[in-house]
Design a protein around this motif. Structure first.
Motif, PDB file in Angstrom:
ATOM      1  N   SER A 185      87.958  36.705 -12.966  1.00  0.00           N
ATOM      2  CA  SER A 185      89.085  36.015 -13.787  1.00  0.00           C
ATOM      3  C   SER A 185      88.977  36.495 -15.173  1.00  0.00           C
ATOM      4  CB  SER A 185      88.739  34.532 -13.565  1.00  0.00           C
ATOM      5  OG  SER A 185      87.261  34.252 -14.071  1.00  0.00           O
ATOM      6  N   ASP A 186      87.927  37.030 -15.614  1.00  0.00           N
ATOM      7  CA  ASP A 186      87.757  37.631 -17.104  1.00  0.00           C
ATOM      8  C   ASP A 186      88.779  38.602 -17.335  1.00  0.00           C
ATOM      9  OD1 ASP A 186      85.856  36.165 -17.580  1.00  0.00           O
ATOM     10  OD2 ASP A 186      84.165  37.483 -17.151  1.00  0.00           O
ATOM     11  N   TYR A 187      89.344  39.582 -16.047  1.00  0.00           N
ATOM     12  CA  TYR A 187      90.282  40.453 -16.321  1.00  0.00           C
ATOM     13  C   TYR A 187      91.691  40.198 -15.708  1.00  0.00           C
ATOM     14  CZ  TYR A 187      85.859  42.575 -17.928  1.00  0.00           C
ATOM     15  OH  TYR A 187      84.640  42.921 -18.603  1.00  0.00           O
ATOM     16  N   TRP A 188      91.931  39.168 -15.514  1.00  0.00           N
ATOM     17  CA  TRP A 188      93.152  38.620 -14.396  1.00  0.00           C
ATOM     18  C   TRP A 188      94.287  38.994 -15.267  1.00  0.00           C
ATOM     19  CZ3 TRP A 188      94.155  38.318  -9.762  1.00  0.00           C
ATOM     20  CH2 TRP A 188      95.250  37.782  -9.229  1.00  0.00           C
ATOM     21  N   LYS A 189      94.409  39.111 -16.564  1.00  0.00           N
ATOM     22  CA  LYS A 189      95.715  39.286 -17.007  1.00  0.00           C
ATOM     23  C   LYS A 189      95.931  40.838 -17.238  1.00  0.00           C
ATOM     24  CE  LYS A 189      93.895  39.299 -21.952  1.00  0.00           C
ATOM     25  NZ  LYS A 189      94.045  38.821 -23.208  1.00  0.00           N
ATOM     26  N   GLY A 210      99.296  57.485 -17.147  1.00  0.00           N
ATOM     27  CA  GLY A 210     100.414  56.944 -17.746  1.00  0.00           C
ATOM     28  C   GLY A 210      99.813  55.577 -18.686  1.00  0.00           C
ATOM     29  N   LYS A 211     100.145  54.260 -18.266  1.00  0.00           N
ATOM     30  CA  LYS A 211      99.468  53.089 -19.011  1.00  0.00           C
ATOM     31  C   LYS A 211      98.575  52.353 -17.949  1.00  0.00           C
ATOM     32  CE  LYS A 211     103.351  52.767 -22.421  1.00  0.00           C
ATOM     33  NZ  LYS A 211     104.407  52.062 -22.704  1.00  0.00           N
ATOM     34  N   PHE A 212      98.375  53.065 -16.918  1.00  0.00           N
ATOM     35  CA  PHE A 212      97.608  51.968 -15.930  1.00  0.00           C
ATOM     36  C   PHE A 212      96.484  52.974 -15.512  1.00  0.00           C
ATOM     37  CE2 PHE A 212     100.457  54.221 -12.810  1.00  0.00           C
ATOM     38  CZ  PHE A 212      99.448  54.331 -11.715  1.00  0.00           C
ATOM     39  N   ILE A 213      95.194  52.233 -14.798  1.00  0.00           N
ATOM     40  CA  ILE A 213      93.990  53.063 -14.331  1.00  0.00           C
ATOM     41  C   ILE A 213      94.008  52.996 -12.999  1.00  0.00           C
ATOM     42  CG2 ILE A 213      91.536  52.890 -14.683  1.00  0.00           C
ATOM     43  CD1 ILE A 213      91.953  51.658 -17.361  1.00  0.00           C
ATOM     44  N   ALA A 214      93.513  54.236 -12.483  1.00  0.00           N
ATOM     45  CA  ALA A 214      93.445  54.144 -10.982  1.00  0.00           C
ATOM     46  C   ALA A 214      92.363  54.944 -10.712  1.00  0.00           C
ATOM     47  CB  ALA A 214      94.868  54.686 -10.314  1.00  0.00           C
ATOM     48  N   LEU A 215      91.912  54.957  -9.128  1.00  0.00           N
ATOM     49  CA  LEU A 215      90.979  55.781  -8.481  1.00  0.00           C
ATOM     50  C   LEU A 215      91.787  56.827  -7.929  1.00  0.00           C
ATOM     51  CD1 LEU A 215      88.613  53.386  -6.774  1.00  0.00           C
ATOM     52  CD2 LEU A 215      88.013  54.722  -8.756  1.00  0.00           C
ATOM     53  N   LYS A 235     101.236  61.871  -5.778  1.00  0.00           N
ATOM     54  CA  LYS A 235      99.786  61.896  -6.258  1.00  0.00           C
ATOM     55  C   LYS A 235      99.278  60.851  -5.977  1.00  0.00           C
ATOM     56  CE  LYS A 235     100.956  64.555 -10.416  1.00  0.00           C
ATOM     57  NZ  LYS A 235     100.910  64.756 -11.782  1.00  0.00           N
ATOM     58  N   PHE A 236      98.300  61.105  -4.803  1.00  0.00           N
ATOM     59  CA  PHE A 236      97.399  59.812  -4.156  1.00  0.00           C
ATOM     60  C   PHE A 236      96.734  58.943  -5.202  1.00  0.00           C
ATOM     61  CE2 PHE A 236      93.953  57.840  -2.126  1.00  0.00           C
ATOM     62  CZ  PHE A 236      94.516  57.174  -1.053  1.00  0.00           C
ATOM     63  N   HIS A 237      96.753  57.791  -5.185  1.00  0.00           N
ATOM     64  CA  HIS A 237      95.860  56.924  -6.106  1.00  0.00           C
ATOM     65  C   HIS A 237      95.896  55.579  -5.908  1.00  0.00           C
ATOM     66  CE1 HIS A 237     100.241  56.200  -7.458  1.00  0.00           C
ATOM     67  NE2 HIS A 237      99.794  55.036  -7.987  1.00  0.00           N
ATOM     68  N   LEU A 238      94.607  54.920  -6.107  1.00  0.00           N
ATOM     69  CA  LEU A 238      94.424  53.301  -5.691  1.00  0.00           C
ATOM     70  C   LEU A 238      94.510  52.566  -6.907  1.00  0.00           C
ATOM     71  CD1 LEU A 238      92.098  55.266  -3.673  1.00  0.00           C
ATOM     72  CD2 LEU A 238      92.565  53.055  -2.325  1.00  0.00           C
ATOM     73  N   THR A 239      95.429  51.916  -7.352  1.00  0.00           N
ATOM     74  CA  THR A 239      95.663  51.214  -8.619  1.00  0.00           C
ATOM     75  C   THR A 239      94.621  50.175  -9.081  1.00  0.00           C
ATOM     76  OG1 THR A 239      98.155  51.913  -8.572  1.00  0.00           O
ATOM     77  CG2 THR A 239      97.325  49.987 -10.108  1.00  0.00           C
ATOM     78  N   LEU A 240      94.273  49.996 -10.270  1.00  0.00           N
ATOM     79  CA  LEU A 240      93.171  49.024 -10.569  1.00  0.00           C
ATOM     80  C   LEU A 240      93.611  48.109 -11.707  1.00  0.00           C
ATOM     81  CD1 LEU A 240      89.790  51.571 -10.842  1.00  0.00           C
ATOM     82  CD2 LEU A 240      90.645  49.927  -9.002  1.00  0.00           C
ATOM     83  N   LEU A 280      88.861  49.317 -20.799  1.00  0.00           N
ATOM     84  CA  LEU A 280      88.696  48.992 -19.345  1.00  0.00           C
ATOM     85  C   LEU A 280      88.201  50.489 -18.681  1.00  0.00           C
ATOM     86  CD1 LEU A 280      91.636  46.756 -19.232  1.00  0.00           C
ATOM     87  CD2 LEU A 280      89.329  46.137 -18.915  1.00  0.00           C
ATOM     88  N   PHE A 281      88.897  51.430 -19.018  1.00  0.00           N
ATOM     89  CA  PHE A 281      88.645  52.366 -18.330  1.00  0.00           C
ATOM     90  C   PHE A 281      87.042  52.837 -18.427  1.00  0.00           C
ATOM     91  CE2 PHE A 281      87.228  57.304 -18.645  1.00  0.00           C
ATOM     92  CZ  PHE A 281      87.884  57.778 -17.690  1.00  0.00           C
ATOM     93  N   GLU A 282      86.288  52.434 -19.358  1.00  0.00           N
ATOM     94  CA  GLU A 282      84.894  52.979 -19.338  1.00  0.00           C
ATOM     95  C   GLU A 282      84.202  51.636 -18.674  1.00  0.00           C
ATOM     96  OE1 GLU A 282      83.262  55.146 -21.059  1.00  0.00           O
ATOM     97  OE2 GLU A 282      84.956  56.074 -21.894  1.00  0.00           O
ATOM     98  N   LEU A 283      84.694  50.559 -18.558  1.00  0.00           N
ATOM     99  CA  LEU A 283      84.351  49.418 -17.681  1.00  0.00           C
ATOM    100  C   LEU A 283      84.240  49.938 -16.260  1.00  0.00           C
ATOM    101  CD1 LEU A 283      83.083  46.524 -17.233  1.00  0.00           C
ATOM    102  CD2 LEU A 283      85.702  45.915 -17.279  1.00  0.00           C
TER     103      LEU A 283
END
Length: 212
Positions: free
Chosen positions: A28-32, A85-90, A151-156, A169-172
């Motif tokens: 819940s700390d990162y829900w937004k 772009g603006k999101f982080i993924a695996l 481009k295969f990715h799993l969105t985080l 968040l990238f570092e986390l």
């Protein structure tokens, strides 16, 4: 509105990767920063969400099972955290021909189940926001990031506008998903469904490859 379907790679529920993603999306700390991504579930897209044309749910399930029988398991390279772009993924840390081929085959095999894009689809992502190549792929396959643009990715995360917060968040996430840096075996794919565009996607069917 009719159900939308999608063909995804999703790790087995008992896997370490599935547990890591569940812990992350339920934090819940990162829900937004994750709510929209979580509504699509933790997945790698193989065939993007689509509504059925004149086919039925049962026909789609049968086709998925028949397709899976002819597939062979393979190894997905170790996954790393990446900003796209603006999101982080695996993403895999090296190219994976088998994964690209699986995605292309899913796009082709299940396109005869896909209803044409609606005006709402075009309003959400107008052609003016796409390159000419993306427009052409979208016109043919209903989604712009397929085939040579896949481009295969799993969105985080959701899109994160703030550069500083995205970097934090990238570092986390690099730390939290450090265990993803191992080979993952792909031996099945899933059909997910969404009852309407405001609903959560849910896993409706997991089908295993013929050699599993």
């Amino acid at each position: 509105m009719s159900t939308r379907y999608a063909i995804y790679y999703a790790p087995d529920e008992s896997s370490e990767l599935a547990q890591l993603s569940s812990d992350w999306f339920s934090d819940s700390d990162y829900w937004k920063f994750t709510a929209r991504a979580a509504s699509y579930c933790f997945h790698g897209t193989l065939k993007a969400p689509f509504s059925l044309n004149n086919k039925t749910h049962a026909e789609l399930v049968d086709a998925l099972r028949d397709f899976a029988v002819d597939q062979k398991s393979f190894e997905i390279p170790p996954l790393k955290v990446l900003t796209i772009g603006k999101f982080i993924a695996l993403v895999p840390d090296q190219p994976c021909v088998e994964l690209d081929t699986l995605a292309a085959n899913c796009v082709r095999e299940f396109d005869n189940f896909r209803a044409p894009l609606t005006e709402e689809d075009y309003q959400k992502r107008p052609n003016s926001s796409l390159t000419l190549q993306e427009v052409a792929l979208r016109k043919k396959w209903g989604y712009p990031y397929v085939m040579e643009l896949f481009k295969f990715h799993l969105t985080l995360t959701n899109d994160i506008e703030n550069d500083v917060k995205r970097a934090e968040l990238f570092e986390l996430l690099t730390d939290r998903f450090s265990a993803a840096n191992k080979i993952t075996r792909c031996s099945n794919i899933c059909m997910f469904g969404q009852s309407d565009r405001d609903s959560q996607f849910v896993n409706l069917e997991r089908v295993y490859f013929g050699d599993s």
